[in-house]
Design a protein around this motif. Structure first.
Motif, PDB file in Angstrom:
ATOM      1  N   GLN A 194       0.832  -1.203   0.000  1.00 46.21           N
ATOM      2  CA  GLN A 194       0.000   0.000   0.000  1.00 46.21           C
ATOM      3  C   GLN A 194       0.869   1.255   0.000  1.00 46.21           C
ATOM      4  OE1 GLN A 194      -2.438  -0.654   3.456  1.00 46.21           O
ATOM      5  NE2 GLN A 194      -4.070  -1.674   2.294  1.00 46.21           N
ATOM      6  N   ASN A 195       1.958   1.211   0.806  1.00 48.29           N
ATOM      7  CA  ASN A 195       2.878   2.356   0.834  1.00 48.29           C
ATOM      8  C   ASN A 195       3.529   2.554  -0.536  1.00 48.29           C
ATOM      9  OD1 ASN A 195       2.358   2.898   3.522  1.00 48.29           O
ATOM     10  ND2 ASN A 195       4.104   1.748   4.276  1.00 48.29           N
ATOM     11  N   LEU A 196       3.945   1.448  -1.157  1.00 50.36           N
ATOM     12  CA  LEU A 196       4.560   1.533  -2.482  1.00 50.36           C
ATOM     13  C   LEU A 196       3.556   2.053  -3.510  1.00 50.36           C
ATOM     14  CD1 LEU A 196       6.722  -1.717  -2.639  1.00 50.36           C
ATOM     15  CD2 LEU A 196       7.536   0.634  -2.518  1.00 50.36           C
ATOM     16  N   THR A 197       2.332   1.584  -3.401  1.00 50.21           N
ATOM     17  CA  THR A 197       1.289   2.053  -4.312  1.00 50.21           C
ATOM     18  C   THR A 197       1.057   3.551  -4.123  1.00 50.21           C
ATOM     19  OG1 THR A 197       0.236  -0.123  -4.248  1.00 50.21           O
ATOM     20  CG2 THR A 197      -1.101   1.703  -5.042  1.00 50.21           C
ATOM     21  N   ALA A 198       1.004   3.976  -2.867  1.00 49.74           N
ATOM     22  CA  ALA A 198       0.830   5.407  -2.582  1.00 49.74           C
ATOM     23  C   ALA A 198       2.033   6.193  -3.097  1.00 49.74           C
ATOM     24  CB  ALA A 198       0.643   5.633  -1.087  1.00 49.74           C
ATOM     25  N   ASP A 199       3.245   5.662  -2.868  1.00 49.00           N
ATOM     26  CA  ASP A 199       4.452   6.333  -3.370  1.00 49.00           C
ATOM     27  C   ASP A 199       4.428   6.411  -4.890  1.00 49.00           C
ATOM     28  OD1 ASP A 199       5.351   6.653  -0.796  1.00 49.00           O
ATOM     29  OD2 ASP A 199       6.808   5.012  -0.869  1.00 49.00           O
ATOM     30  N   ASN A 200       4.036   5.307  -5.528  1.00 49.75           N
ATOM     31  CA  ASN A 200       3.954   5.302  -6.994  1.00 49.75           C
ATOM     32  C   ASN A 200       2.926   6.322  -7.481  1.00 49.75           C
ATOM     33  OD1 ASN A 200       5.904   3.359  -7.292  1.00 49.75           O
ATOM     34  ND2 ASN A 200       4.476   1.676  -7.536  1.00 49.75           N
ATOM     35  N   ALA A 201       1.795   6.389  -6.784  1.00 50.85           N
ATOM     36  CA  ALA A 201       0.768   7.361  -7.163  1.00 50.85           C
ATOM     37  C   ALA A 201       1.306   8.786  -7.002  1.00 50.85           C
ATOM     38  CB  ALA A 201      -0.492   7.167  -6.319  1.00 50.85           C
ATOM     39  N   ASN A 202       2.031   9.030  -5.902  1.00 49.33           N
ATOM     40  CA  ASN A 202       2.619  10.359  -5.689  1.00 49.33           C
ATOM     41  C   ASN A 202       3.660  10.672  -6.757  1.00 49.33           C
ATOM     42  OD1 ASN A 202       1.065  10.934  -3.448  1.00 49.33           O
ATOM     43  ND2 ASN A 202       2.579  10.171  -2.002  1.00 49.33           N
ATOM     44  N   LYS A 260       1.856  11.400  -9.958  1.00 51.06           N
ATOM     45  CA  LYS A 260       1.242  12.724  -9.875  1.00 51.06           C
ATOM     46  C   LYS A 260       2.307  13.802 -10.042  1.00 51.06           C
ATOM     47  CE  LYS A 260      -1.615  15.522  -6.772  1.00 51.06           C
ATOM     48  NZ  LYS A 260      -2.249  15.575  -5.458  1.00 51.06           N
ATOM     49  N   GLN A 261       3.442  13.607  -9.388  1.00 47.49           N
ATOM     50  CA  GLN A 261       4.540  14.564  -9.485  1.00 47.49           C
ATOM     51  C   GLN A 261       5.087  14.605 -10.916  1.00 47.49           C
ATOM     52  OE1 GLN A 261       7.885  13.568  -7.002  1.00 47.49           O
ATOM     53  NE2 GLN A 261       8.301  15.713  -6.560  1.00 47.49           N
ATOM     54  N   ALA A 262       5.229  13.435 -11.540  1.00 51.04           N
ATOM     55  CA  ALA A 262       5.733  13.378 -12.919  1.00 51.04           C
ATOM     56  C   ALA A 262       4.758  14.079 -13.863  1.00 51.04           C
ATOM     57  CB  ALA A 262       5.945  11.926 -13.344  1.00 51.04           C
ATOM     58  N   ARG A 263       3.471  13.871 -13.662  1.00 54.73           N
ATOM     59  CA  ARG A 263       2.470  14.538 -14.501  1.00 54.73           C
ATOM     60  C   ARG A 263       2.528  16.051 -14.302  1.00 54.73           C
ATOM     61  NH1 ARG A 263      -2.443  10.290 -13.579  1.00 54.73           N
ATOM     62  NH2 ARG A 263      -1.784   8.807 -15.180  1.00 54.73           N
ATOM     63  N   SER A 264       2.701  16.457 -13.037  1.00 52.66           N
ATOM     64  CA  SER A 264       2.799  17.883 -12.743  1.00 52.66           C
ATOM     65  C   SER A 264       4.023  18.489 -13.427  1.00 52.66           C
ATOM     66  CB  SER A 264       2.873  18.084 -11.228  1.00 52.66           C
ATOM     67  OG  SER A 264       3.091  19.428 -10.919  1.00 52.66           O
TER      68      SER A 264
END
Length: 166
Positions: A61-69, A72-76
């Motif tokens: 879950q932490n890795l998934t959250a990190d990947n999502a962050n 999101k950061q890469a998209r930004s």
């Protein structure tokens, strides 16, 4: 005989009880402990496996959250880079338009100057031609009209009076 059977049954029952107690004591001493230890070890292994699975689940879950962050950061960052690229493109287009306008204005000014120079040259040439033509015409008129000596003297006297009056 009934008594013998009853005594035998009772004796058999007692011996079965003694053997059962002895079997329970032997099993407790030699079998129950290893069996219970194995069951406890198995239970502990299952608890550890469940704890590891739960920990792995939390880590996932932490890795998934990190990947999502990170996503999101890469998209930004991508959006920021695209915005910057658009701004640079617009700026380059604007600068190119301004340079083209300046160049066009410079060329127009050069063309106007060239036209004025050519106009002045043409006017000067025209004046020269008109002057030469006037001289030729005047010469022809004077030759025709001043054939006599008397006409020439009158013309010279008239010109001298004009010059002295002016």
């Amino acid at each position: 005989m009934d008594k013998l059977i009853n005594d035998f049954s009772f004796g058999l029952f007692v011996w079965m009880g003694v053997l059962f107690v002895l079997l329970v004591v032997l099993l407790k001493k030699f079998a129950w402990k290893p069996i219970l230890d194995a069951v406890n070890d198995r239970e502990e292994g299952i608890k550890n496996a469940l704890a590891s699975a739960e920990e792995a689940k939390k880590e996932m879950q932490n890795l998934t959250a990190d990947n999502a962050n990170l996503l999101k950061q890469a998209r930004s960052e991508r959006d920021a880079m695209l915005k910057e690229a658009r701004e640079i493109k617009d700026q380059m287009i604007s600068e190119a338009k301004d340079e083209a306008k300046e160049e066009a204005n410079r060329m127009i000014e050069l063309a106007k100057e060239s036209i004025n120079q050519e106009k002045q040259a043409a006017l000067a040439h025209l004046k020269k031609e008109v002057g030469e033509l006037s001289i030729v015409i005047a010469e022809a008129v004077l030759r025709k009209e001043l054939n006599s000596q008397e006409d020439q003297v009158k013309l010279v006297e008239g010109m001298l009076q004009d010059v002295t009056l002016n």
